[in-house]
Structures are given as structure tokens and as C-alpha cells.
Design a protein around this motif. Structure first.
Motif, PDB file in Angstrom:
ATOM      1  N   ASP A  10       0.858  -1.177   0.000  1.00  0.00           N
ATOM      2  CA  ASP A  10       0.000   0.000   0.000  1.00  0.00           C
ATOM      3  C   ASP A  10       0.901   1.236   0.000  1.00  0.00           C
ATOM      4  OD1 ASP A  10      -1.887   2.009   0.587  1.00  0.00           O
ATOM      5  OD2 ASP A  10      -2.954   0.749   2.025  1.00  0.00           O
ATOM      6  N   LEU A  11       0.605   2.195  -0.876  1.00  0.00           N
ATOM      7  CA  LEU A  11       1.379   3.434  -0.889  1.00  0.00           C
ATOM      8  C   LEU A  11       0.890   4.423   0.156  1.00  0.00           C
ATOM      9  CD1 LEU A  11       2.200   4.321  -4.613  1.00  0.00           C
ATOM     10  CD2 LEU A  11       3.717   3.479  -2.830  1.00  0.00           C
ATOM     11  N   ALA A 117       6.537   9.736 -20.690  1.00  0.00           N
ATOM     12  CA  ALA A 117       5.738  10.649 -19.866  1.00  0.00           C
ATOM     13  C   ALA A 117       4.241  10.556 -20.159  1.00  0.00           C
ATOM     14  CB  ALA A 117       6.239  12.087 -20.037  1.00  0.00           C
ATOM     15  N   PRO A 118       3.804  10.482 -21.446  1.00  0.00           N
ATOM     16  CA  PRO A 118       2.359  10.390 -21.689  1.00  0.00           C
ATOM     17  C   PRO A 118       1.718   9.150 -21.060  1.00  0.00           C
ATOM     18  CG  PRO A 118       3.503  11.044 -23.691  1.00  0.00           C
ATOM     19  CD  PRO A 118       4.557  10.628 -22.709  1.00  0.00           C
ATOM     20  N   VAL A 119       2.453   8.037 -21.016  1.00  0.00           N
ATOM     21  CA  VAL A 119       1.910   6.824 -20.386  1.00  0.00           C
ATOM     22  C   VAL A 119       1.734   7.058 -18.886  1.00  0.00           C
ATOM     23  CG1 VAL A 119       2.241   4.360 -19.967  1.00  0.00           C
ATOM     24  CG2 VAL A 119       2.985   5.371 -22.125  1.00  0.00           C
ATOM     25  N   PHE A 120       2.724   7.656 -18.263  1.00  0.00           N
ATOM     26  CA  PHE A 120       2.599   7.946 -16.841  1.00  0.00           C
ATOM     27  C   PHE A 120       1.501   8.978 -16.593  1.00  0.00           C
ATOM     28  CE2 PHE A 120       7.078   6.373 -16.987  1.00  0.00           C
ATOM     29  CZ  PHE A 120       6.882   5.264 -16.171  1.00  0.00           C
ATOM     30  N   GLY A 121       1.284   9.870 -17.560  1.00  0.00           N
ATOM     31  CA  GLY A 121       0.172  10.796 -17.456  1.00  0.00           C
ATOM     32  C   GLY A 121      -1.163  10.079 -17.453  1.00  0.00           C
ATOM     33  N   ARG A 122      -1.292   9.050 -18.305  1.00  0.00           N
ATOM     34  CA  ARG A 122      -2.533   8.272 -18.328  1.00  0.00           C
ATOM     35  C   ARG A 122      -2.721   7.525 -17.013  1.00  0.00           C
ATOM     36  NH1 ARG A 122      -0.768   7.162 -23.608  1.00  0.00           N
ATOM     37  NH2 ARG A 122      -0.330   4.961 -23.204  1.00  0.00           N
ATOM     38  N   GLY A 146       8.160   1.377 -10.108  1.00  0.00           N
ATOM     39  CA  GLY A 146       8.875   2.226  -9.164  1.00  0.00           C
ATOM     40  C   GLY A 146       8.848   3.686  -9.568  1.00  0.00           C
ATOM     41  N   PHE A 147       9.045   3.955 -10.861  1.00  0.00           N
ATOM     42  CA  PHE A 147       9.039   5.348 -11.298  1.00  0.00           C
ATOM     43  C   PHE A 147       7.619   5.916 -11.255  1.00  0.00           C
ATOM     44  CE2 PHE A 147       9.290   8.785 -14.555  1.00  0.00           C
ATOM     45  CZ  PHE A 147      10.123   9.617 -13.817  1.00  0.00           C
ATOM     46  N   ALA A 148       6.615   5.092 -11.564  1.00  0.00           N
ATOM     47  CA  ALA A 148       5.232   5.550 -11.436  1.00  0.00           C
ATOM     48  C   ALA A 148       4.935   5.951  -9.993  1.00  0.00           C
ATOM     49  CB  ALA A 148       4.270   4.460 -11.902  1.00  0.00           C
ATOM     50  N   ALA A 149       5.409   5.155  -9.034  1.00  0.00           N
ATOM     51  CA  ALA A 149       5.209   5.480  -7.623  1.00  0.00           C
ATOM     52  C   ALA A 149       5.911   6.780  -7.260  1.00  0.00           C
ATOM     53  CB  ALA A 149       5.707   4.339  -6.745  1.00  0.00           C
ATOM     54  N   VAL A 150       7.104   6.986  -7.810  1.00  0.00           N
ATOM     55  CA  VAL A 150       7.839   8.229  -7.571  1.00  0.00           C
ATOM     56  C   VAL A 150       7.018   9.430  -8.045  1.00  0.00           C
ATOM     57  CG1 VAL A 150       9.854   9.582  -8.306  1.00  0.00           C
ATOM     58  CG2 VAL A 150      10.133   7.202  -7.576  1.00  0.00           C
ATOM     59  N   LEU A 151       6.439   9.325  -9.236  1.00  0.00           N
ATOM     60  CA  LEU A 151       5.649  10.433  -9.768  1.00  0.00           C
ATOM     61  C   LEU A 151       4.406  10.686  -8.917  1.00  0.00           C
ATOM     62  CD1 LEU A 151       5.834   9.873 -13.627  1.00  0.00           C
ATOM     63  CD2 LEU A 151       7.154  11.475 -12.228  1.00  0.00           C
ATOM     64  N   LEU A 152       3.721   9.612  -8.519  1.00  0.00           N
ATOM     65  CA  LEU A 152       2.519   9.780  -7.716  1.00  0.00           C
ATOM     66  C   LEU A 152       2.851  10.422  -6.368  1.00  0.00           C
ATOM     67  CD1 LEU A 152      -0.445   9.408  -7.041  1.00  0.00           C
ATOM     68  CD2 LEU A 152       0.066   7.034  -6.407  1.00  0.00           C
ATOM     69  N   LEU A 153       3.847   9.894  -5.678  1.00  0.00           N
ATOM     70  CA  LEU A 153       4.207  10.452  -4.376  1.00  0.00           C
ATOM     71  C   LEU A 153       4.743  11.869  -4.501  1.00  0.00           C
ATOM     72  CD1 LEU A 153       5.801   7.289  -2.703  1.00  0.00           C
ATOM     73  CD2 LEU A 153       3.534   8.270  -2.275  1.00  0.00           C
ATOM     74  N   SER A 154       5.431  12.162  -5.607  1.00  0.00           N
ATOM     75  CA  SER A 154       5.888  13.539  -5.848  1.00  0.00           C
ATOM     76  C   SER A 154       4.706  14.474  -6.049  1.00  0.00           C
ATOM     77  CB  SER A 154       6.808  13.592  -7.074  1.00  0.00           C
ATOM     78  OG  SER A 154       7.995  12.863  -6.862  1.00  0.00           O
ATOM     79  N   ILE A 232      -5.907  15.407  -7.405  1.00  0.00           N
ATOM     80  CA  ILE A 232      -5.281  14.156  -6.969  1.00  0.00           C
ATOM     81  C   ILE A 232      -4.841  14.269  -5.515  1.00  0.00           C
ATOM     82  CG2 ILE A 232      -2.835  14.527  -7.611  1.00  0.00           C
ATOM     83  CD1 ILE A 232      -2.950  11.709  -8.919  1.00  0.00           C
ATOM     84  N   ARG A 233      -4.453  15.469  -5.114  1.00  0.00           N
ATOM     85  CA  ARG A 233      -4.117  15.684  -3.702  1.00  0.00           C
ATOM     86  C   ARG A 233      -5.372  15.628  -2.841  1.00  0.00           C
ATOM     87  NH1 ARG A 233      -0.062  20.669  -5.262  1.00  0.00           N
ATOM     88  NH2 ARG A 233       1.625  19.340  -6.047  1.00  0.00           N
ATOM     89  N   ARG A 234      -6.466  16.187  -3.325  1.00  0.00           N
ATOM     90  CA  ARG A 234      -7.713  16.168  -2.571  1.00  0.00           C
ATOM     91  C   ARG A 234      -8.187  14.734  -2.348  1.00  0.00           C
ATOM     92  NH1 ARG A 234     -12.883  15.493  -2.728  1.00  0.00           N
ATOM     93  NH2 ARG A 234     -12.871  14.846  -4.907  1.00  0.00           N
ATOM     94  N   GLN A 235      -8.081  13.919  -3.398  1.00  0.00           N
ATOM     95  CA  GLN A 235      -8.567  12.544  -3.312  1.00  0.00           C
ATOM     96  C   GLN A 235      -7.682  11.641  -2.473  1.00  0.00           C
ATOM     97  OE1 GLN A 235      -9.713  10.558  -6.903  1.00  0.00           O
ATOM     98  NE2 GLN A 235     -10.737  12.324  -7.773  1.00  0.00           N
ATOM     99  N   LEU A 236      -6.373  11.830  -2.575  1.00  0.00           N
ATOM    100  CA  LEU A 236      -5.449  10.835  -2.006  1.00  0.00           C
ATOM    101  C   LEU A 236      -4.706  11.300  -0.763  1.00  0.00           C
ATOM    102  CD1 LEU A 236      -3.962   9.295  -5.280  1.00  0.00           C
ATOM    103  CD2 LEU A 236      -5.768   8.391  -3.802  1.00  0.00           C
ATOM    104  N   LEU A 237      -5.011  12.493  -0.265  1.00  0.00           N
ATOM    105  CA  LEU A 237      -4.421  12.949   0.997  1.00  0.00           C
ATOM    106  C   LEU A 237      -5.526  13.110   2.031  1.00  0.00           C
ATOM    107  CD1 LEU A 237      -1.939  15.688  -0.282  1.00  0.00           C
ATOM    108  CD2 LEU A 237      -1.326  13.448   0.663  1.00  0.00           C
TER     109      LEU A 237
END
Length: 239
Positions: A10-11, A117-122, A146-154, A232-237
Motif C-alpha cells: 500500500d502506498l 511521460a504520456p503513459v505515466f500521465g494516463r 517504481g518510477f510511477a510510484a515516484v511520480l505519484l508520491l511527488s 489528486i491531492r484532494r482525493q489521495l491525501l
């Protein structure tokens, strides 16, 4: 946490730089889901997971397909270029050194930044559009994942040191596939089957030097609008 998959976690739970905590039970990361046991499938159902976001390439997905009741698989294909580069060297009679393999991995991470980047955007957009528990994965759940998680957490403003900590957890949680034991020299496998700070730093250097920093990268090549980043911050924080 799962019998037929490793590197599943879980992230949620991390605090961002404002002290807000990432919601638990919403976004999970894993290696591939093709070998889940019945108890694993029930575990995903109990977690309420509705979508799996699959970063594996076309051949990988075809070689180890899966279908999970109640879970929609979303293909976000990123081909494993490090494998092609390794094969190209071997075809020339070149056995990469450990340092060569590290540099191949660093280039793979640069490619994530500059070409995928466009894939990670999707990926990030899908998390916004489907506000229910989801799991994302590739084959080992360590590089593309791992890089997707980095982008999400960033995007959630989690401090870099904590993001790297989550990234490096793979070295404790990933169980190596014994079927791949004899495919490459031991010194190459020791690099390929782990993550290193050098891999992540290669990506983050590209983000900073070529794209003007993480926020500019998320807004530019990744394609998130300011409103989407706030959402995304509203939903996941947690408040």
C-alpha cells in the motif's frame, strides 16, 4: 502480503511536506498478478480493488496473462528496453560488466522521463477518474512501477527522502523468478533484479535539468493540469 505476487504494498501512510498523510487502502503497487492464488484473489477482493494498471510490454503481457473477477485490467504498455539493449550487446559477443549494466539501467530511467511521460500521465489521470482502490504493476514491480510510484508520491508532495525509501523497499520485498536464473550472467542479474539510488537519480536529474523540475514535468510532458494536480491531492491525501 500476497502468496503469488511479491513487492505488493500500500502506498498509503506516508506524510507529505505539509504533514498530511497519504490515504491508505487506495493505491497499491506490485509485481505482476499472473500467479495469484485463490486466497490472493480473495485478498484483492477484500481490499476492494477494481482496476489493475499494467505497465508491462506487449510480449510480457501475452506471456503471462491474467484475468481477475471484478477487476478491470488497463494496459499502459512500456516496453522493457533494457532487455533489448542487453540482447543487442550479447549478439555482438559483448558480455556487459556490472558497471555497463548499471548504465543501461540509468538510461532506461532516462527513457522513462523523456519518452514515456504520456503513459505515466494516463496512469495518474486514471487514478483521478476512478476513485476506488487500484493496483499498478509491471513484471517485477520495481522499475516502471517504481518510477510511477515516484511520480505519484511527488504529485502528493511527499519528501524526496521518503520517496526514495519506498523505492528501495523493492530490494527487501521482491522475490526473484527462479525461471530467469540462467538467462544472464550472475553479475548482470544482481544489477537487474535490484533497484539502486543511481537509477532513480538518473531519472530525477533528467526531470530537473531537461524539464525544469518535478512540478513543471508533471504539468508539461506528463500532462496534468493545475486543477488535476490539486484534485489528486484532494482525493489521495487525508485532511
Amino acid at each position: 502480503m500476497l502468496e503469488g505476487a511479491s513487492n505488493f504494498r500500500d502506498l498509503g501512510g506516508y506524510r507529505n511536506r505539509h504533514g498530511r498523510r497519504v490515504r491508505s487502502g487506495r493505491v497499491f503497487r506490485s509485481d505482476h498478478l499472473a500467479r495469484l492464488t485463490e486466497s490472493d484473489r480473495q485478498r484483492l477482493a477484500d481490499l476492494g480493488i477494481t482496476h489493475s494498471l499494467d505497465f508491462r510490454g506487449t510480449h510480457e503481457s501475452a506471456a503471462t496473462p491474467y484475468a481477475l473477477d471484478g477487476v478491470t485490467r488497463v494496459a499502459l504498455s512500456i516496453e522493457p528496453t533494457v532487455v533489448a539493449r542487453m540482447q543487442a550487446l550479447v549478439s555482438q559477443g559483448i558480455v556487459p560488466t556490472a558497471d555497463d549494466t548499471v548504465e543501461l539501467m540509468r538510461q532506461t530511467y532516462r527513457d522513462f522521463v523523456n519518452h514515456n511521460a504520456p503513459v505515466f500521465g494516463r496512469f495518474l489521470t486514471h487514478l483521478l477518474e476512478q476513485p476506488s482502490p487500484q493496483v499498478f504493476h509491471c513484471t517485477a514491480g520495481k522499475d516502471r512501477t517504481g518510477f510511477a510510484a515516484v511520480l505519484l508520491l511527488s504529485a502528493l508532495e511527499v519528501p524526496p527522502a521518503i520517496i526514495e525509501q519506498d523505492y528501495l523497499l523493492t530490494n527487501r520485498l521482491y522475490r526473484r523468478d527462479p525461471q530467469a536464473e540462467g538467462l544472464t550472467p550472475v553479475h548482470v542479474r544482481e544489477v537487474l533484479w535490484q533497484v539502486q539510488p543511481a537509477f532513480l537519480q538518473a531519472a530525477l536529474h533528467e526531470v530537473e535539468q531537461r524539464h525544469g523540475g518535478m512540478t513543471a514535468y508533471l504539468h508539461g510532458p506528463v500532462g496534468l493540469g493545475p486543477g488535476q494536480l490539486l484534485e489528486i491531492r484532494r482525493q489521495l491525501l487525508q485532511d
